[in-house]
Write an enzyme that holds these catalytic residues in place. Sequence first.
Site, PDB file in Angstrom:
ATOM      1  CE  LYS A   1       0.909   7.544  15.690  1.00  0.00           C
ATOM      2  NZ  LYS A   1       0.389   6.215  15.860  1.00  0.00           N
TER       3      LYS A   1
ATOM      4  CG  ASP B   1       0.334   5.343   4.060  1.00  0.00           C
ATOM      5  OD1 ASP B   1       1.004   6.091   4.791  1.00  0.00           O
ATOM      6  OD2 ASP B   1      -0.907   5.235   4.158  1.00  0.00           O
TER       7      ASP B   1
ATOM      8  CG  ASP C   1      -0.199   0.052   2.531  1.00  0.00           C
ATOM      9  OD1 ASP C   1       1.031  -0.185   2.549  1.00  0.00           O
ATOM     10  OD2 ASP C   1      -0.847   0.362   3.558  1.00  0.00           O
TER      11      ASP C   1
HETATM   12  P1  GTP Z   1      -5.421  -0.775   8.595  1.00  0.00           P
HETATM   13  O1  GTP Z   1      -6.395  -1.811   9.072  1.00  0.00           O
HETATM   14  O2  GTP Z   1      -6.134   0.431   8.067  1.00  0.00           O
HETATM   15  O3  GTP Z   1      -4.350  -0.432   9.578  1.00  0.00           O
HETATM   16  O4  GTP Z   1      -4.669  -1.335   7.268  1.00  0.00           O
HETATM   17  P2  GTP Z   1      -3.820  -2.684   7.056  1.00  0.00           P
HETATM   18  O5  GTP Z   1      -4.575  -3.832   7.610  1.00  0.00           O
HETATM   19  O6  GTP Z   1      -3.514  -2.760   5.595  1.00  0.00           O
HETATM   20  O7  GTP Z   1      -2.505  -2.470   7.900  1.00  0.00           O
HETATM   21  P3  GTP Z   1      -1.199  -1.655   7.523  1.00  0.00           P
HETATM   22  O8  GTP Z   1      -1.555  -0.420   6.778  1.00  0.00           O
HETATM   23  O9  GTP Z   1      -0.388  -1.511   8.735  1.00  0.00           O
HETATM   24  O10 GTP Z   1      -0.464  -2.683   6.542  1.00  0.00           O
HETATM   25  C1  GTP Z   1       0.720  -2.384   5.846  1.00  0.00           C
HETATM   26  C2  GTP Z   1       0.879  -3.449   4.754  1.00  0.00           C
HETATM   27  O11 GTP Z   1       0.971  -4.746   5.339  1.00  0.00           O
HETATM   28  C3  GTP Z   1      -0.319  -3.500   3.802  1.00  0.00           C
HETATM   29  O12 GTP Z   1       0.177  -3.750   2.503  1.00  0.00           O
HETATM   30  C4  GTP Z   1      -1.138  -4.661   4.317  1.00  0.00           C
HETATM   31  O13 GTP Z   1      -1.890  -5.322   3.291  1.00  0.00           O
HETATM   32  C5  GTP Z   1      -0.079  -5.584   4.893  1.00  0.00           C
HETATM   33  N1  GTP Z   1      -0.557  -6.362   6.042  1.00  0.00           N
HETATM   34  C6  GTP Z   1      -0.959  -5.860   7.244  1.00  0.00           C
HETATM   35  N2  GTP Z   1      -1.316  -6.861   8.072  1.00  0.00           N
HETATM   36  C7  GTP Z   1      -1.148  -8.020   7.366  1.00  0.00           C
HETATM   37  C8  GTP Z   1      -1.363  -9.402   7.678  1.00  0.00           C
HETATM   38  O14 GTP Z   1      -1.796  -9.776   8.764  1.00  0.00           O
HETATM   39  N3  GTP Z   1      -1.072 -10.315   6.704  1.00  0.00           N
HETATM   40  C9  GTP Z   1      -0.595  -9.931   5.472  1.00  0.00           C
HETATM   41  N4  GTP Z   1      -0.349 -10.894   4.574  1.00  0.00           N
HETATM   42  N5  GTP Z   1      -0.383  -8.637   5.142  1.00  0.00           N
HETATM   43  C10 GTP Z   1      -0.660  -7.696   6.091  1.00  0.00           C
END
Ligand code: GTP
Length: 353
Positions: A157, A217, A106
């Site tokens: 933070k 992002d 992302d």
């Molecule tokens: P929020 O729920 O809004 O925090 O978004 P998110 O679930 O995508 O979490 P975050 O923005 O922290 O994730 C950063 C990247 O890691 C993104 O590309 C997500 O798709 C990926 N990601 C986060 N958690 C997981 C997980 O449990 N498994 C996998 N495979 N990817 C994850």
Amino acid sequence: MQALILTGGLGTRLRPFTLDTPKPLLPVANRPFLLHQFDLLRRHGIRKVTLATAYRPETFRRMFAGGARVGLDLRYAREKTPLGTGGAVRNAVGTPAGTLLVLNGDVLHDLDLRAFLARHRNAHAEASIALTRVQDPTLYGLVDTDGSGRIRRFLEKPSQDEITCDTINAGAYLFEPSALDLIPAGVPYSLERGLFPRLLQEGRRMHGFLLDGYWTDIGTVDKYLQVNLDALSGASPLALPKAGQRGALLLEKGARLGKGVTHEEGGRTLLGAGCKIGEGVRFLGSVCVGAHSRIGRGALLRDCVILEGATVGEGARLERCIIGRGSRVGADCTVGPGTALGAGSSVSDFSRL
Ligand code: GTP
């Protein structure tokens, strides 16, 4: 080198758009966002890519299958329930044979992967983290490095008086197998809150690599809107789809324009395949209209995103908003900044949002 893209997050901060589509597959400038990561990997000669999926895993496979259409050799790893960023890496690759590149699914940037790898190797690092500078360090988790780039500490933070740097984790990593061995198998585990602090605590070599230029992002509604606008204004490295050009209007295949459609105030307007724009519609700034959408006569759209198959009624005025897939905005509506209409919404004529 093998690459892994983390694509399994729930994307809760980007609801309602992630309710039916995983964040990395949401369109930016009318193309699934993940295609940008694919472009980046291909440009650096990386072909073998694993997608670590958890949320709506079947949507990835349906869209990209084995990867032939996107010029990659794609494989899919799947978590029954999301295992967090670290657990996802462990689940997807176990302990890889060599250096592993991991990208968040992302983030948008133009990271020089060759330079990143060269720095990682020269520093004999077990893990390297790409970094980017931010304006307001109090809002982020900071990564502090010494003069040689070695990571000294992580600051979550911080308050003003704790700030010693302005660099944050940009969501791209290189790992040696010895670092990944520390991730426990089969349980949720975070790279950011688990593996990185542990590596630091154990005195293992971790390096930061500052990336130049554009970085964002797409994790929130505001950022998702902005990344679309930046693509159209040319502020970001995102490649636009093939389109015919009439001044600042970019027309994808089969997009139809009524008489007197104008574009004003800088930026560009991207009109998706098969969309239909009514007479006298005014586009201002940067506007993205998804495939097969319809914009009614005399509507005015400034800096907004209309997703696929949506309808905007005659005389409506929209500004800095996102209209979800297949939604209907009635005639003479006013839709203001920050509005995020989920897929299939219907707003009756003359409404104000
Ligand atoms: P929020 O729920 O809004 O925090 O978004 P998110 O679930 O995508 O979490 P975050 O923005 O922290 O994730 C950063 C990247 O890691 C993104 O590309 C997500 O798709 C990926 N990601 C986060 N958690 C997981 C997980 O449990 N498994 C996998 N495979 N990817 C994850």
